[in-house]
Design a protein around this motif. Sequence first.
Motif, PDB file in Angstrom:
ATOM      1  N   GLY A 164       0.782  -1.237   0.000  1.00 43.31           N
ATOM      2  CA  GLY A 164       0.000   0.000   0.000  1.00 43.31           C
ATOM      3  C   GLY A 164       0.810   1.281   0.000  1.00 43.31           C
ATOM      4  N   SER A 179      -3.794  10.937   1.126  1.00 50.13           N
ATOM      5  CA  SER A 179      -4.019   9.777   2.003  1.00 50.13           C
ATOM      6  C   SER A 179      -3.458   8.513   1.377  1.00 50.13           C
ATOM      7  CB  SER A 179      -5.513   9.577   2.252  1.00 50.13           C
ATOM      8  OG  SER A 179      -6.089  10.695   2.900  1.00 50.13           O
ATOM      9  N   ARG A 190      -3.430   4.055   2.476  1.00 48.72           N
ATOM     10  CA  ARG A 190      -3.798   2.997   3.418  1.00 48.72           C
ATOM     11  C   ARG A 190      -2.806   1.856   3.276  1.00 48.72           C
ATOM     12  NH1 ARG A 190      -8.743  -1.320   3.385  1.00 48.72           N
ATOM     13  NH2 ARG A 190      -9.192  -1.355   5.631  1.00 48.72           N
ATOM     14  N   SER A 227      -1.447  -1.884   4.353  1.00 49.00           N
ATOM     15  CA  SER A 227      -1.939  -3.170   4.848  1.00 49.00           C
ATOM     16  C   SER A 227      -0.753  -4.041   5.221  1.00 49.00           C
ATOM     17  CB  SER A 227      -2.770  -3.888   3.782  1.00 49.00           C
ATOM     18  OG  SER A 227      -3.902  -3.138   3.413  1.00 49.00           O
ATOM     19  N   PHE A 234      -3.551   9.534  11.631  1.00 46.54           N
ATOM     20  CA  PHE A 234      -3.414   8.115  11.294  1.00 46.54           C
ATOM     21  C   PHE A 234      -4.367   7.283  12.148  1.00 46.54           C
ATOM     22  CE2 PHE A 234       1.337   8.118   9.807  1.00 46.54           C
ATOM     23  CZ  PHE A 234       1.046   9.160   8.940  1.00 46.54           C
ATOM     24  N   THR A 235      -4.829   6.171  11.571  1.00 52.72           N
ATOM     25  CA  THR A 235      -5.687   5.239  12.296  1.00 52.72           C
ATOM     26  C   THR A 235      -5.208   3.818  12.049  1.00 52.72           C
ATOM     27  OG1 THR A 235      -7.597   6.705  12.040  1.00 52.72           O
ATOM     28  CG2 THR A 235      -8.030   4.414  12.647  1.00 52.72           C
ATOM     29  N   SER A 258      -5.933  -0.234  12.588  1.00 52.39           N
ATOM     30  CA  SER A 258      -7.043  -1.154  12.814  1.00 52.39           C
ATOM     31  C   SER A 258      -6.596  -2.550  12.403  1.00 52.39           C
ATOM     32  CB  SER A 258      -8.284  -0.724  12.025  1.00 52.39           C
ATOM     33  OG  SER A 258      -8.022  -0.751  10.629  1.00 52.39           O
ATOM     34  N   TYR A 312      -4.072  -2.717   9.456  1.00 49.83           N
ATOM     35  CA  TYR A 312      -4.089  -1.593   8.525  1.00 49.83           C
ATOM     36  C   TYR A 312      -3.554  -0.328   9.195  1.00 49.83           C
ATOM     37  CZ  TYR A 312      -7.469  -4.728   6.317  1.00 49.83           C
ATOM     38  OH  TYR A 312      -8.081  -5.815   5.753  1.00 49.83           O
ATOM     39  N   GLN A 356      -4.368   3.558   8.199  1.00 49.45           N
ATOM     40  CA  GLN A 356      -4.953   4.595   7.362  1.00 49.45           C
ATOM     41  C   GLN A 356      -4.237   5.912   7.686  1.00 49.45           C
ATOM     42  OE1 GLN A 356      -7.435   4.476   4.930  1.00 49.45           O
ATOM     43  NE2 GLN A 356      -6.825   6.612   4.569  1.00 49.45           N
ATOM     44  N   ASN A 390      -3.982   9.865   6.788  1.00 49.28           N
ATOM     45  CA  ASN A 390      -4.616  11.040   6.185  1.00 49.28           C
ATOM     46  C   ASN A 390      -3.777  12.286   6.460  1.00 49.28           C
ATOM     47  OD1 ASN A 390      -6.799   9.385   5.413  1.00 49.28           O
ATOM     48  ND2 ASN A 390      -7.869   9.792   7.338  1.00 49.28           N
TER      49      ASN A 390
END
Length: 127
Positions: A8, A17, A19, A21, A68-69, A71, A80, A82, A84
């Motif tokens: 990714g 952005s 993402r 993985s 950032f997130t 998960s 993951y 994410q 932004n």
Amino acid sequence: QVQLVESGGGLVKAGGSLRLSCAASGRTFSSYAMGWFRQAPGKEREFVAAVTRSGGNTYYADSVKGRFTISRDNAKNTVYLQMNSLRPEDTAVYYCAADRSYRDSYYSTSRSSYSYWGQGTQVTVSS
């Protein structure tokens, strides 16, 4: 034994952005707390984010908090990140890592705690 493969990464303009993985092998993925780290040229590898084994709790470096997130999907053996509102200073090789966890609340921000690492994926943010 856990094998990790990141994907990714790429080139993105500031404000954009991506993402990331990280796919894990094995049937014990849910036994591991997972983390993302990054390493910019000439700098040490630094903590970015972590998630507990069930995904119930997440933790972030101050530099990425709110942008950032992290998960995870234990059914897919995947974690993951994410990202932004990316900034040029986010440019680095991003690594995911696995840390054996014996309680659900456990996580670590220390590189030395993590036993398994992926090969990394390059993220470049242009200004």
